[in-house]
Structure formats: structure tokens, C-alpha cells
Design an enzyme around this catalytic site. Structure first.
Site, PDB file in Angstrom:
ATOM      1  N   ASN A 246       0.869  -1.177   0.000  1.00  0.00           N
ATOM      2  CA  ASN A 246       0.000   0.000   0.000  1.00  0.00           C
ATOM      3  C   ASN A 246       0.894   1.211   0.000  1.00  0.00           C
ATOM      4  O   ASN A 246       1.923   1.216   0.674  1.00  0.00           O
ATOM      5  CB  ASN A 246      -0.814   0.008   1.298  1.00  0.00           C
ATOM      6  CG  ASN A 246      -2.242  -0.384   1.054  1.00  0.00           C
ATOM      7  OD1 ASN A 246      -2.588  -0.879  -0.007  1.00  0.00           O
ATOM      8  ND2 ASN A 246      -3.071  -0.161   2.044  1.00  0.00           N
TER       9      ASN A 246
ATOM     10  N   ASP B  75      -5.500  -4.393   2.381  1.00  0.00           N
ATOM     11  CA  ASP B  75      -6.738  -5.121   2.673  1.00  0.00           C
ATOM     12  C   ASP B  75      -6.656  -6.582   2.252  1.00  0.00           C
ATOM     13  O   ASP B  75      -7.416  -7.408   2.737  1.00  0.00           O
ATOM     14  CB  ASP B  75      -7.920  -4.438   1.966  1.00  0.00           C
ATOM     15  CG  ASP B  75      -8.297  -3.136   2.670  1.00  0.00           C
ATOM     16  OD1 ASP B  75      -8.148  -3.089   3.909  1.00  0.00           O
ATOM     17  OD2 ASP B  75      -8.711  -2.177   1.998  1.00  0.00           O
TER      18      ASP B  75
ATOM     19  N   PRO C  16      -7.332  -9.515   8.048  1.00  0.00           N
ATOM     20  CA  PRO C  16      -8.218  -9.103   9.148  1.00  0.00           C
ATOM     21  C   PRO C  16      -8.181  -7.584   9.289  1.00  0.00           C
ATOM     22  O   PRO C  16      -7.142  -6.970   9.059  1.00  0.00           O
ATOM     23  CB  PRO C  16      -7.601  -9.783  10.375  1.00  0.00           C
ATOM     24  CG  PRO C  16      -6.212 -10.135   9.992  1.00  0.00           C
ATOM     25  CD  PRO C  16      -6.185 -10.306   8.507  1.00  0.00           C
ATOM     26  N   ASP C  17      -9.317  -7.003   9.648  1.00  0.00           N
ATOM     27  CA  ASP C  17      -9.357  -5.562   9.866  1.00  0.00           C
ATOM     28  C   ASP C  17      -8.977  -5.296  11.318  1.00  0.00           C
ATOM     29  O   ASP C  17      -9.760  -5.524  12.240  1.00  0.00           O
ATOM     30  CB  ASP C  17     -10.746  -5.009   9.547  1.00  0.00           C
ATOM     31  CG  ASP C  17     -10.740  -3.486   9.510  1.00  0.00           C
ATOM     32  OD1 ASP C  17     -10.202  -2.872  10.452  1.00  0.00           O
ATOM     33  OD2 ASP C  17     -11.258  -2.920   8.531  1.00  0.00           O
ATOM     34  N   ILE C  18      -7.756  -4.824  11.517  1.00  0.00           N
ATOM     35  CA  ILE C  18      -7.214  -4.665  12.879  1.00  0.00           C
ATOM     36  C   ILE C  18      -8.014  -3.622  13.647  1.00  0.00           C
ATOM     37  O   ILE C  18      -8.357  -3.809  14.812  1.00  0.00           O
ATOM     38  CB  ILE C  18      -5.718  -4.253  12.833  1.00  0.00           C
ATOM     39  CG1 ILE C  18      -4.933  -5.159  11.875  1.00  0.00           C
ATOM     40  CG2 ILE C  18      -5.105  -4.305  14.231  1.00  0.00           C
ATOM     41  CD1 ILE C  18      -3.559  -4.620  11.513  1.00  0.00           C
TER      42      ILE C  18
ATOM     43  N   PHE D 131      -7.921   6.155  10.469  1.00  0.00           N
ATOM     44  CA  PHE D 131      -7.704   7.076   9.353  1.00  0.00           C
ATOM     45  C   PHE D 131      -8.479   6.569   8.141  1.00  0.00           C
ATOM     46  O   PHE D 131      -8.717   5.360   8.010  1.00  0.00           O
ATOM     47  CB  PHE D 131      -6.208   7.163   9.013  1.00  0.00           C
ATOM     48  CG  PHE D 131      -5.519   8.242   9.799  1.00  0.00           C
ATOM     49  CD1 PHE D 131      -5.352   8.108  11.176  1.00  0.00           C
ATOM     50  CD2 PHE D 131      -5.049   9.394   9.184  1.00  0.00           C
ATOM     51  CE1 PHE D 131      -4.733   9.105  11.916  1.00  0.00           C
ATOM     52  CE2 PHE D 131      -4.430  10.400   9.914  1.00  0.00           C
ATOM     53  CZ  PHE D 131      -4.276  10.260  11.273  1.00  0.00           C
TER      54      PHE D 131
ATOM     55  N   LYS E  23     -16.390   0.476  11.665  1.00  0.00           N
ATOM     56  CA  LYS E  23     -15.235   0.092  12.488  1.00  0.00           C
ATOM     57  C   LYS E  23     -15.473   0.331  13.974  1.00  0.00           C
ATOM     58  O   LYS E  23     -14.821  -0.278  14.810  1.00  0.00           O
ATOM     59  CB  LYS E  23     -13.992   0.850  12.036  1.00  0.00           C
ATOM     60  CG  LYS E  23     -13.746   0.679  10.529  1.00  0.00           C
ATOM     61  CD  LYS E  23     -12.303   0.490  10.199  1.00  0.00           C
ATOM     62  CE  LYS E  23     -12.107   0.362   8.700  1.00  0.00           C
ATOM     63  NZ  LYS E  23     -10.869  -0.298   8.334  1.00  0.00           N
TER      64      LYS E  23
END
Ligand code: C5P
Length: 401
Positions: free
Chosen positions: A207, A276, A306-308, A324, A342
């Protein structure tokens, strides 16, 4: 508090010729600088030069109606977050110690409630004179900080202690002095930089992120006295002073590092650009193009990481968690969706389609998007300035609990 408003008070010693350079150094560190001169200082440095380099009106005369009309001396004393006296002559130090107020500079020094930093410069014998040393002891007792002087060749021809410190050294001392240590005893966890998801032994999918925003946040937290852990992805930036750094590469490594530090943290700021997706299979060796028959294409299958942020927000407790959102279009709508998905306390959103803000550059234009639906649009600011604004908000949020 950032960018800080610094009032540079200049007294009449030869070192005053370095004042314009000092102003430029302070401005490069994002401070707003106004200058006030004693009548004697004007003999060494021109108010016009100082006005040009500071971009602000210079104050000289306590009784000048025009000057007072623009910003009166008490207004100037109140305006400053820090008063820096450079050079500070033996005479001005004596006046400060005695509490005299017989010109603009000494009056402002008596009127201000801002922290004061002095950078003395004088002849070695004047410096070591018991009168000067006694005055300094009085000032130190009152909380005035002192930077320098250095030893070396003096303008008067003598060798010894008395040279004003280098402007870069004064600027560092100015940045550190008088910042209220509002985050002492608080553990802050920051993530920064992009992650790199391995494809094979040498290649990865990454990224785009310079890490500058997250590093500025870690630096600001440390400046405010926090204990800071910085989980850094792929970036070449140096570790900010006073920050413990944990280097990671992939999203899975970042997740593990964040979870290991999460329990101890009271504030978590996720400025990292986490990939992602990651390749489902990672070849331990370098994939060779000759292995692909007849110039065939290579297909990579990606799985979601995984979405931390979502994961930690689900077990937030009384922590403050900030995410962010870097968006190329519909910034606000996307940020609002992200906030509710989130479950964090605040989303800092920026428009990555702007060329003057966001990726790689030193400035950022962000929106603070709150769960209440409130949106604050900040002007284009240097990233350290954005970091300071962010902590001002976080501190207020935590106070209000
Ligand atoms: O979903 P998106 O990547 O746009 O969300 C950005 C925010 O979520 C950032 O704060 C980023 O650090 C965090 N994030 C995360 N784990 C991911 C993806 C993003 O913590 N896998």
C-alpha cells in the site's frame, strides 16, 4: 498548541545578527514567529529583515501608537505560547531579574504568562561576573529556561564562554520548552506506514504510504510526555525521539504487534495504510518467469486481511481509538461509513486526490469525523500541526468523560 506562537525578543548584542536565521529555522519547524526588539537590538539587526523573514509585523516601540494599534504590548504578551529571548544580553537578564519594564521587550517579559527561554550571549567576563550568575539563578528559580551560551571565539576578540547557541540548537530547545506534558502516564499506540504482503521470496504487494503522518503523531505524543509505541510498517523514516518502535512488514505481523501492545494502551491511533488483501499462497522461492510456459500470465489469488481497527474497536474498553481514512472521492460519506463500520471514536479523513496534501508530502488537509455526526474541516497544515490538533481533540474527549 501546534504550530506554536513564538515571540522572539531580541536584545542588543552582536549575536542579534543571527536573529533572521533563527526566525527562519523556527518557521521551518512550523512555528509562527513574531519579533520584538529593544532599541539597542536595532543597531545590530534591521526590523525590516525580521519582518520579511517572519512574515509578521515587528514590534519595537512601546509608545508608538501605530504599533500599539496593530497589536498592543499586553496582547503580544498574551499571544505567545513561548517567549524566546535571543540573544539575551547581560543587561536584559539583569532587567528581567529585577522586574524592570522600561521598554517594549522588558514590559512584555514582565506581562507574559508564557514560558520563557533565554539564549544568553555576551563577553566571557560579563558572563562569569557574579552579578550575571546571580541574575540567572533568580531567573532559573522562576522557571526561566536557559540555552547556552557556547564556548569559542567571541566577537569581542576574547576566547571563552559567551557565544550564543546555534539557531538550530535554540530551535530544538524552543520546541521542547513549555509544551505542557499533558499525556504523562498515558500509553499511546500508533501504527504508521504501509504494509507489504509477500508474494514470494522477493516480491510483495504494498500500500502506498510514506508513514509521515503516523510518525508525526508518535512524535507529538512523546512531546506531550506519553509513553509511545510505534508499530511501523514499510517506511524509511527515522524513529522519533523518545518513541519505542516495533518494525513489521505484513498486515498479519502488524496485527500481532498491535494486539501484543493493545492491553497496555489508553490511546490507539491507526494511521497505517494496511493492505486489505494478501496473496493466499506465498512461494518460499522467487517465482521465475521461465517457469510460466509460453509467456503465460501469473494469477495471484488474494484473501482479505483481518481488519485490525475493527477488531480492536470491538474490545475498546475505555480506550480512545482513532482510525484514518484515505479516500479518493466522496471523502466524507466514506469516512462516515467507515466510522460506523469500524466502531472507533474518531476518523481522520483525507482526500488523496489532492496533490498538495496526503501521500508523501509534508502537509495534510483532513476532516475530523465524529460519531455524533459532527465534522470538523481543518485547513492545510504541516503534518506535525495536524498531529497536535488531533491530540488537542483526544485530550478534550478524554477530559469530558
Ligand atoms: O478500510 P480502510 O483500510 O480504508 O480503513 C482505514 C483505517 O483502518 C486505518 O485506520 C487503518 O489503519 C485501519 N485498517 C486496519 N486493518 C486493516 C485495514 C485498515 O486496521 N486490515
Amino acid at each position: 498548541m501546534d504550530p506554536r506562537r513564538i515571540l522572539l525578543a531580541i536584545s542588543g548584542g552582536i549575536a542579534a545578527y543571527k536573529a533572521p536565521e533563527l526566525v527562519r529555522t523556527l518557521r521551518r519547524a512550523d512555528h509562527v514567529v513574531r519579533c520584538a526588539l529593544t532599541p539597542e537590538a536595532e543597531r545590530f539587526v534591521s526590523p525590516l529583515s525580521l519582518q520579511a523573514v517572519s512574515g509578521e509585523t515587528v514590534r519595537r516601540d512601546l509608545f508608538d501608537a501605530g504599533e500599539e494599534g496593530e497589536i498592543d504590548h499586553i496582547g503580544l504578551a498574551d499571544w505567545a505560547d513561548l517567549v524566546l529571548v535571543a540573544p539575551a544580553t547581560a543587561n536584559l537578564l539583569a532587567k528581567m531579574a529585577a522586574g524592570l519594564a522600561d521598554d517594549l521587550v522588558s514590559t512584555v517579559l514582565l506581562a507574559t504568562r508564557a514560558p520563557i527561554l533565554v539564549a544568553p550571549a555576551m563577553n566571557v567576563n560579563m558572563w562569569s561576573h557574579p552579578a550575571t550568575q546571580a541574575n540567572l539563578a533568580v531567573l532559573r528559580d522562576r522557571g526561566v529556561a536557559v540555552v547556552g551560551p557556547d564556548s569559542g571565539e567571541l566577537a569581542c576578540g576574547w576566547e571563552g564562554i559567551g557565544r550564543m547557541s546555534d539557531p538550530s540548537v535554540i530551535a530544538v530547545a524552543a520546541a521542547a520548552h513549555g509544551v505542557p506534558p499533558t499525556l504523562i502516564g498515558t500509553r499511546v499506540l500508533v501504527t504508521a506506514g504501509g504494509t507489504a504482503e509477500p508474494i514470494d521470496a522477493v516480491r510483495s504487494v504494498t500500500n502506498r504510504s510514506s508513514g509521515k503522518m503516523g510518525f508525526a503523531i508518535a512524535n507529538e505524543a512523546a512531546r506531550r510526555g506519553a509513553e509511545v509505541v510505534l508499530v511501523a510498517g514499510v517506511t524509511s523514516l527515522p524513529t522519533p525521539f523518545g518513541v519505542r518502535r516495533v518494525d513489521v512488514r505484513s498486515a498479519l505481523e502488524m496485527r500481532a504487534a498491535v494486539l501484543a501492545e493493545f492491553d497496555e494502551a489508553s490511546i490507539v491511533i491507526k494511521a497505517a495504510a494496511v493492505a486489505d488483501f494478501r496473496p493466499i499462497e506465498v512461494s518460499g522461492r522467487k517465482i521465475k518467469k521461465e517457469e510460466l510456459a509460453g509467456g503465460a500470465s501469473l494469477t495471484l489469488e488474494l484473501v482479505q486481511n483481518p481488519d485490525i481497527l475493527q477488531e480492536i474497536s470491538a474490545r475498546k474498553g475505555d480506550r480512545t481509538i482513532v482510525g484514518f481514512a484515505a479516500e479518493s472521492h466522496d471523502v466524507l460519506a466514506a469516512a462516515k461509513r467507515k466510522l460506523s463500520r469500524k466502531g472507533c471514536d474518531l476518523i481522520v479523513a483525507n482526500d488523496i486526490s489532492r496533490s498538495d496534501a496526503g501521500f508523501d508530502v509534508d502537509e495534510n488537509a483532513v476532516l475530523f469525523v465524529w460519531p455524533s455526526g459532527e465534522v470538523e474541516e481543518l485547513p492545510l497544515l504541516p503534518k506535525p500541526g495536524v498531529a497536535a490538533q488531533l491530540f488537542d481533540r483526544i485530550e478534550k474527549l478524554r477530559e469530558g468523560r
